[in-house]
Every structure is written in structure tokens, then in C-alpha cells.
Design an enzyme around this catalytic site. Sequence first.
Site, short mmCIF file in Angstrom:
data_model
loop_
_atom_site.label_atom_id
_atom_site.label_comp_id
_atom_site.label_asym_id
_atom_site.label_seq_id
_atom_site.Cartn_x
_atom_site.Cartn_y
_atom_site.Cartn_z
N LYS A 13 0.85 -1.18 0.00
CA LYS A 13 0.00 0.00 0.00
C LYS A 13 0.89 1.24 0.00
CE LYS A 13 -4.59 0.74 0.44
NZ LYS A 13 -5.61 -0.02 -0.31
N THR A 61 -4.14 -5.40 1.05
CA THR A 61 -3.55 -4.07 1.17
C THR A 61 -4.37 -3.20 2.13
OG1 THR A 61 -4.72 -3.18 -0.77
CG2 THR A 61 -2.58 -4.22 -1.15
N ARG A 180 31.09 33.45 -9.68
CA ARG A 180 29.75 33.12 -10.15
C ARG A 180 28.90 32.71 -8.96
NH1 ARG A 180 29.29 27.04 -12.76
NH2 ARG A 180 30.35 25.91 -11.09
N GLN A 236 31.52 19.34 -8.07
CA GLN A 236 32.06 18.01 -7.75
C GLN A 236 32.91 18.05 -6.48
OE1 GLN A 236 31.84 19.28 -10.77
NE2 GLN A 236 31.37 17.70 -12.29
N HIS A 264 21.38 27.08 -12.49
CA HIS A 264 22.16 28.17 -13.06
C HIS A 264 21.53 29.55 -12.82
CE1 HIS A 264 24.68 25.23 -14.94
NE2 HIS A 264 23.67 24.70 -15.60
#
Length: 306
Positions: A13, A61, A180, A236, A264
Site C-alpha cells: 500500500k 492491502t 559566479r 564536484q 544556473h
Amino acid sequence: MAGNFELQGRHGKSRVRVSRVWRRPAAAGGDIIVEWNVAVSVVSDCLPSYTSSDNSAIVATDSIKNTVYVKAKECTEVVSMEEFAVILGRHFTSLYPQVSEATVTIVERPWERVVVDGKPHSHGFKVGVEKHSTEVIVKKSGSLLINSGIQGYSLLKTTQSGFEGFVTDRYRLLPDTRERIVATEVTAWWRYPFEHVSQLPSKPFCFTQRYQDVKKVLSDTFFGPPDVGVYSPSVQNTLYLMAKEVLTRFPDISSIQLRMPNLHFLPVNLGSKENPLVKFADDVYLPTDEPHGTIEATLSRPMSKL
């Protein structure tokens, strides 16, 4: 086997929404409320229900759904959702002989206590943003797997991030820069080392506190010190440092997986070289999350796999 074929199935369920309130006086910190979206999936020996009309081995269920509410009622003391998932998993694998495995997934709606006039309210709450989640697998043998995580954890810093040194080819248009905005929406999953129900601490382990701890470490590592921050040469590298710090700080976490899309903020330049209407000067950006870079990795201790 079903005829000349091999059949494997599971049922359960999903989207079972349950909320539990534990009443406490204001002097003890006030009421506690949780709202959980629960999914239960069981593996059971009910092959005839698929190959013929014999449903006698199927755990309905409807029963699975109602068990969620019954077990929530039975938790008279505050439990974390990881503990609740273990309770459900052990119930289904012990009560029903035909059930060999139960997977319980829970996502918590983040109700947070409000503060009024500088004081935490005894029974007032507001909805937060990021969501705590867990997936627990319990087998009849007592074998156990507990993964917990966070979804929708949005982080952004306006400086101390660069884009430089990446492969330069005819398809790359972005120039190198040491200035940035970096923004992401973190999804994290981490694994606890408990591999059998017998390994669970006799004194309840505070999964909820560990979730808060991990969330803070991820954030602190991303941002760095409040006055100067920390430079990010790439998503990274920042991802790796975040994962490494979690494993360094918490020996009770055996591995962590992070997914960090690069959302971005594009510099806005309007007009031509001869007639610039708006010339970008690190101040006006176009926020966009489509398309976005996708960076993910898993960091594990030796002999640990997520």
C-alpha cells in the site's frame, strides 16, 4: 515456478498518510506532531494468487493500510520515522508466515515549531521546506537495512565559486571565471550500519537528531565560515567535501550518496556592443533550472556499499 516461467512479485500500500501527536505540557517542550507519507511493500509466498483464483495467502492491502494507523496509535512514546518503519517491517515479517520481506518507505512533511515573541510555541507549527525520508528493509531472518535522507534542500551562495579548467572544445561556450553564483537542491541518502534487528541499540538511537546533524554539516561545509566563506572550484569538489565531512563526523553512518544539480544563474547582458542597454557587472542574473547540470556521487567507508 509458474509453468515454464519464473514469477516474482510483491504488493503493498502506498501513499498512506498518517499524523501522530504526542501531547506534552509546555514545560516539557510542548506537543510534538509528525505527518508521514508511508509506503509498505511485502514479498510473500502467494504464487497461487497470481496463477489461479486462490487468494488465501494474500495479506490484503487494506490490512496493510490499517496496520499503519494501529501501530501509530501503539507508539505511546515519541518515535522517529526510522524506528516506526522498523516497527512496521518487523510486524509484517513476524505476524504473517508467508511474508519474507517488508520494505517501508516514509517521507515526512516538515512541520516546524513556530516562535512567538522569541519563545517556542507549545502547540503551534508551520510547514518547512526540505523533507526527511527513509527506506527500511526488514527480512524474516531479522536482516535489516536502514537508509535515511533529505530531499529538496536548497542551498545558494552569491560568490566564492568558480568555473575554470574544464575541458575546452568547440562545444563549450562558457568562459573560465572565478566569480559566479552557485546554487543547488541537495538530495542525500545515507546508510546506517545496523545490519540486523539485534544490532539496534537497546537505548533508542536518535535518528531524528542525526538527520538534523547531517543537514547542518552539509550546509556548513557548503557555505564555509560565515565571514569569509570557502571557495568552490566545482560542484564536484564541494559535493565530495560535504560527503567526506559527514562520514568523518558520524561513525554511525557507513555511506552517503549526494545528488546536487547545478541550478544556473545566467548573467544578463542586454543590447549590442555599440548600444548596451544593460551590461552585466556581477549583479543581474536570469535564474533557471532547465537545463541544469547533474552531479552525484557516493562516498563509502571501506567494505560498505550503498
